[in-house]
Design a protein around this motif. Structure first.
Motif: not given
Length: 410
Positions: A116-117, A119-121, A123, A125
């Motif tokens: 999750q970290a 993917a968030s960093q 972006e 999808d």
């Protein structure tokens, strides 16, 4: 350090990312023409919690049957010596309750947080869906699953035992006619497209200095000097360290170094079909506990995954197993997927050790590290395993325990 990685599946790509993040110069050798083309291609997509996923820890939480029409694993081609030896080791590990279930679950939770970290960093999808139901057809199944639930509770996993009515409120597409004694609700569970994530991450790491060498088969690992010998080339490519992330190919590369892993390719199937009617399809993911089959919403598709067989890579698709996938989908979500066109059928290997746990860490041979044998949990454990290996190479204590996941005897 200059580090070589063998294998560009989800394990190899995430390991490359973590090592590059630490400032290492990384080269990834892959025999296929792209990332995630083999065991990572069309997985069930289930992330943490890991323990209630089909084939997460074989023999843990469900009956182990080797023969008959309801066998846990199908012996395609008969019971030869290699299959029998592996099955005996598997059965002994199951009876001894030696699978480090709690260690695997904590690694899966850590891995999901790390994913999750990332993917968030960046972006990324990759068709994520949140929440999961484990469907129980009978009260007997509820009893059988209790040891696994206790492990999850001990690991701090949020879960609820719910009745059929509440289950159908959470997943309104569930057929009202299907026999349902209850379910386990895992609100923090998630799923996503493993291959898409691997390809997106590969594109990002390539821009960060990771060198991918596709269509290249590694024939031999060299320990002195440390490096890899590529098919058709006489010179060894030298590195400071090599990390084996190549699934079944990892086991084949180890004997010349005096190492052996009793790894078996346990093949599973997935069927990916276009969404037909959203209200009749799953909102997230469900697992049929008795059938050991998962049904997951991935974007505008539904993916049904399950089955287990010991067979060769070129074995024909087993019609009865595929029919069971279709039947399970129709039991729970009739009309949810379009099965007349646009369907992708995939058969892929789960590189599995007898105790169901991967080997993560030092090999015992100087310069050689292992991150392999994840079985059905490669996607669920990938980011955590990769970060742990990178920490070990940097001589740091990993943030998550790897107790029982190092090189071991069987």
């Amino acid at each position: 350090m200059k580090i070589a990685i063998v294998g560009a599946g989800i394990i190899g790509v995430t390991t490359a990312y973590e090592l590059a993040s630490d400032g290492h110069e990384v080269s990834v050798f892959e025999q296929r023409s792209a990332a995630a083309e083999e065991a990572s291609f069309a997985t069930a997509g289930l992330l943490a919690p890991h323990l209630l996923s089909p084939w997460s820890v074989p023999g843990f939480g469900h009956a182990l049957r080797l023969l008959g029409p309801h066998a846990t694993v199908r012996l395609a081609g008969g019971l030869n010596r290699a299959n029998w030896t592996w099955l005996r080791r598997w059965r002994n590990a199951t009876r001894a309750n030696s699978a480090p279930a709690a260690t695997l679950e904590r690694l899966a939770q850590y891995s999901q947080a790390r994913l999750q970290a990332i993917a968030s960093q960046h972006e990324l999808d990759f068709e994520v869906c949140a929440g999961r139901l484990v469907l129980l057809r009978t009260e007997q199944e509820r009893t059988q699953i209790q040891p696994a639930l206790q492990v999850l509770r001990d690991c701090g996993v949020a879960l609820r035992e719910i009745d059929a009515q509440v289950a159908r409120q959470i997943e309104p597409g569930l057929s009202p006619e299907a026999p349902l004694a209850g379910a386990i609700h895992l609100p923090d569970a998630s799923a996503g497209n493993c291959r898409l994530f691997a390809q997106l991450l590969r594109q990002g790491t390539q821009g960060s200095g990771v060198h991918f060498v596709f269509n290249t088969r590694v024939d031999r690992i060299s320990s002195s000097p440390t490096g890899v010998a590529v098919q058709g080339e006489s010179d060894v490519h030298r590195f400071d360290a090599v990390v084996l992330c190549a699934g079944m190919a990892s086991a084949a590369l180890m004997p010349p170094l005096g190492l052996r892993l009793p790894m078996a390719a346990v093949y599973g199937y997935s069927v990916s079909a276009p969404l037909r009617e959203s209200t009749h399809a799953p909102l997230a993911s469900v697992v049929d506990a008795s059938q050991q089959i998962s049904i997951t919403r991935l974007g505008q598709r539904v993916r049904i995954a399950g089955g287990a067989e010991l067979a060769g890579a070129d074995a024909e698709h087993h019609t009865a197993t595929l029919q069971r996938l279709y039947r399970t989908l129709n039991d729970w979500f009739p009309g949810g997927a379009q099965l007349s066109s646009g369907v992708q059928i995939w058969r892929g290997a789960r590189p599995l050790l007898p105790d169901g746990a991967p080997v993560v860490g030092a090999s015992g041979v100087p310069g050689l590290w292992l991150n392999t044998g994840h079985g059905a949990g490669g996607w669920a454990l990938a980011c955590g395993s990769a970060r742990a290996v990178a920490d070990l190479i940097a001589q740091r204590e990993p943030e998550v325990s790897l107790d029982g996941l190092g090189m071991r005897r069987f």
